[in-house]
Design a protein around this motif. Sequence first.
Motif, PDB file in Angstrom:
ATOM      1  N   UNK A  27      14.075 -28.620  26.035  1.00 37.84           N
ATOM      2  CA  UNK A  27      13.572 -27.280  26.336  1.00 37.84           C
ATOM      3  C   UNK A  27      14.098 -26.210  25.386  1.00 37.84           C
ATOM      4  N   UNK A  28      15.057 -26.543  24.543  1.00 39.17           N
ATOM      5  CA  UNK A  28      15.795 -25.518  23.808  1.00 39.17           C
ATOM      6  C   UNK A  28      14.902 -24.638  22.936  1.00 39.17           C
ATOM      7  N   UNK A  29      14.008 -25.233  22.176  1.00 35.29           N
ATOM      8  CA  UNK A  29      13.144 -24.432  21.294  1.00 35.29           C
ATOM      9  C   UNK A  29      12.318 -23.438  22.100  1.00 35.29           C
ATOM     10  N   UNK A  30      11.786 -23.892  23.223  1.00 37.70           N
ATOM     11  CA  UNK A  30      10.957 -23.012  24.052  1.00 37.70           C
ATOM     12  C   UNK A  30      11.794 -21.917  24.710  1.00 37.70           C
ATOM     13  N   UNK A  31      13.021 -22.249  25.094  1.00 32.99           N
ATOM     14  CA  UNK A  31      13.903 -21.246  25.700  1.00 32.99           C
ATOM     15  C   UNK A  31      14.241 -20.135  24.702  1.00 32.99           C
ATOM     16  N   UNK A  32      14.445 -20.485  23.458  1.00 34.76           N
ATOM     17  CA  UNK A  32      14.712 -19.484  22.424  1.00 34.76           C
ATOM     18  C   UNK A  32      13.472 -18.632  22.187  1.00 34.76           C
ATOM     19  N   UNK A  72       2.740 -26.135  34.282  1.00 40.59           N
ATOM     20  CA  UNK A  72       3.136 -26.951  33.142  1.00 40.59           C
ATOM     21  C   UNK A  72       3.731 -26.198  31.975  1.00 40.59           C
ATOM     22  N   UNK A  73       3.768 -24.857  32.013  1.00 34.53           N
ATOM     23  CA  UNK A  73       4.337 -24.076  30.907  1.00 34.53           C
ATOM     24  C   UNK A  73       5.651 -23.437  31.351  1.00 34.53           C
TER      25      UNK A  73
END
Length: 223
Positions: A27-32, A72-73
């Motif tokens: 999830x890291x890329x999306x969290x950033x 889902x997002x």
Amino acid sequence: MSYRSEFYVFDEGKTLPAVIRSYHMNDFDELIQIQSECFPPPFPAELWWNKEQLKNHTTLFPEGAICMEVDGELAGSLTGLLVDFDPNHPNHTWEDITDNGYIRTHLPNGNTLYIVDISVRPKYRKLGVGKMMMQAMYHLVIQKGLDRLLGGGRMPGYHHFADRLSPQQYVEEVVGGKVKDPVISFLLKCGRTPIGLVENYLEDEESHHYGVLMEWKNPFQKM
């Protein structure tokens, strides 16, 4: 311990599946990306999460690292750590108490769940995502028998009023319902109560670098 709760949210009458769960490395890329959407300039980009910080969240205190998906997002995230908080000595900076977001200050036997950050994508804010994640953390406070949930809220609306209101007066106006602040008003709706104003809490021009300490006391804990 991994967290997962499934339910539905409603967007103008449309039912959407949702889940609050622990966040992980994938999830890291999306969290950033979510941080960049939530905190655009003039908020300093260097204060967005980096992957080392996120890794610490998931390893040092995974129970305090949650996110929410809608249909889902990834819609938002919330991060916390445990600290020992003394109400008689409340002043601190965000950087000091959270180890600048790296949470190496986490104390497994701390008495307080401290919210490091809560971020919700703007397009999902009308769905109550932030409030539902906060409520999940209230459950954790009760489960662990902690005294309180605590955090310093930004007051980003203050720069519009700084020429005629002191920071304390601004907070009083928000609490009294005369002014709406994007963060403080939201935290009030979540059940949080202001307990103090901290100068130089965070590098934040909109808030004139102030933060409002706001707590939620464990109703089952005698203090």
